[in-house]
Design a protein around this motif. Structure first.
Motif, PDB file in Angstrom:
ATOM      1  N   PHE A  31      -4.531  -0.270  -4.588  1.00 24.06           N
ATOM      2  CA  PHE A  31      -5.124   0.239  -3.350  1.00 24.06           C
ATOM      3  C   PHE A  31      -5.812  -0.889  -2.586  1.00 24.06           C
ATOM      4  O   PHE A  31      -5.668  -1.010  -1.369  1.00 24.06           O
ATOM      5  N   PHE A  32      -6.567  -1.717  -3.302  1.00 28.27           N
ATOM      6  CA  PHE A  32      -7.256  -2.836  -2.648  1.00 28.27           C
ATOM      7  C   PHE A  32      -6.276  -3.851  -2.065  1.00 28.27           C
ATOM      8  O   PHE A  32      -6.585  -4.519  -1.082  1.00 28.27           O
ATOM      9  N   ALA A  33      -5.090  -3.968  -2.634  1.00 29.65           N
ATOM     10  CA  ALA A  33      -4.075  -4.859  -2.068  1.00 29.65           C
ATOM     11  C   ALA A  33      -3.648  -4.375  -0.682  1.00 29.65           C
ATOM     12  O   ALA A  33      -3.353  -5.173   0.203  1.00 29.65           O
ATOM     13  N   TYR A  34      -3.630  -3.046  -0.484  1.00 31.52           N
ATOM     14  CA  TYR A  34      -3.252  -2.465   0.805  1.00 31.52           C
ATOM     15  C   TYR A  34      -4.427  -2.366   1.777  1.00 31.52           C
ATOM     16  O   TYR A  34      -4.223  -2.317   2.989  1.00 31.52           O
ATOM     17  N   SER A  35      -5.638  -2.269   1.261  1.00 32.11           N
ATOM     18  CA  SER A  35      -6.848  -2.151   2.089  1.00 32.11           C
ATOM     19  C   SER A  35      -7.901  -3.137   1.586  1.00 32.11           C
ATOM     20  O   SER A  35      -8.961  -2.741   1.086  1.00 32.11           O
ATOM     21  N   GLY A 104     -10.178   5.523   0.836  1.00 34.32           N
ATOM     22  CA  GLY A 104      -9.342   5.510   2.031  1.00 34.32           C
ATOM     23  C   GLY A 104      -9.897   6.410   3.118  1.00 34.32           C
ATOM     24  O   GLY A 104      -9.885   6.061   4.299  1.00 34.32           O
ATOM     25  N   ALA A 105     -10.414   7.573   2.728  1.00 26.96           N
ATOM     26  CA  ALA A 105     -10.974   8.516   3.706  1.00 26.96           C
ATOM     27  C   ALA A 105     -12.297   8.016   4.278  1.00 26.96           C
ATOM     28  O   ALA A 105     -12.510   8.042   5.488  1.00 26.96           O
ATOM     29  N   VAL A 110      -5.915   2.710   3.891  1.00 25.34           N
ATOM     30  CA  VAL A 110      -4.574   3.261   3.689  1.00 25.34           C
ATOM     31  C   VAL A 110      -4.692   4.567   2.892  1.00 25.34           C
ATOM     32  O   VAL A 110      -5.559   4.711   2.041  1.00 25.34           O
ATOM     33  N   LYS A 111      -3.824   5.501   3.234  1.00 26.41           N
ATOM     34  CA  LYS A 111      -3.799   6.783   2.540  1.00 26.41           C
ATOM     35  C   LYS A 111      -2.408   6.990   1.934  1.00 26.41           C
ATOM     36  O   LYS A 111      -1.439   6.437   2.436  1.00 26.41           O
ATOM     37  N   PRO A 112      -2.299   7.791   0.877  1.00 26.70           N
ATOM     38  CA  PRO A 112      -0.984   7.990   0.263  1.00 26.70           C
ATOM     39  C   PRO A 112      -0.044   8.752   1.189  1.00 26.70           C
ATOM     40  O   PRO A 112      -0.481   9.554   2.025  1.00 26.70           O
TER      41      PRO A 112
END
Length: 114
Positions: A31-35, A104-105, A110-112
């Protein structure tokens, strides 16, 4: 907005069984890689694998030592799936996917895919 502390297991562990990692902590790292900007907005504390995990116990009690775990404070917005420690009264999320959904929220990351 409240203070967030994320307890994660050290990313690499070697013993007589060989090197390994925590799959749930890997989900949060993904998740941290995307955000990546969200990583800077929370406190991340790495803890060792063996229990008792002193810092986690101090925050959530001996019954809640699993990692990853995101600890919220009273000012943090609520979210479905949060739990409350019977020992300390602190609110937390101990499911990797829910941790990612929450961060994410709250931080507009990024969200799934639906």
């Amino acid at each position: 907005m409240g203070k967030y502390t994320l307890f994660m297991l050290n990313p690499w562990k070697e013993d007589d069984k060989g090197p390994f990692y925590c799959p749930d902590c890997g989900v949060v790292e993904g998740f941290f890689a995307y955000s990546p900007q969200i990583r800077q907005k929370i406190e991340i504390v790495l803890v060792d694998y063996p229990r008792p995990r002193k810092l986690v116990v101090e925050s959530l009690g001996a019954e809640n030592q699993g990692c990853p775990v995101l600890v919220l404070d009273d000012a943090a917005p609520g979210f479905e799936g949060t739990k409350k420690s019977f020992s300390t009264g602190k609110t937390f999320i101990d499911d990797a996917r829910l941790i990612c959904d929450y961060l994410g929220a709250v931080f507009d990351g990024v969200k799934p895919h639906p």
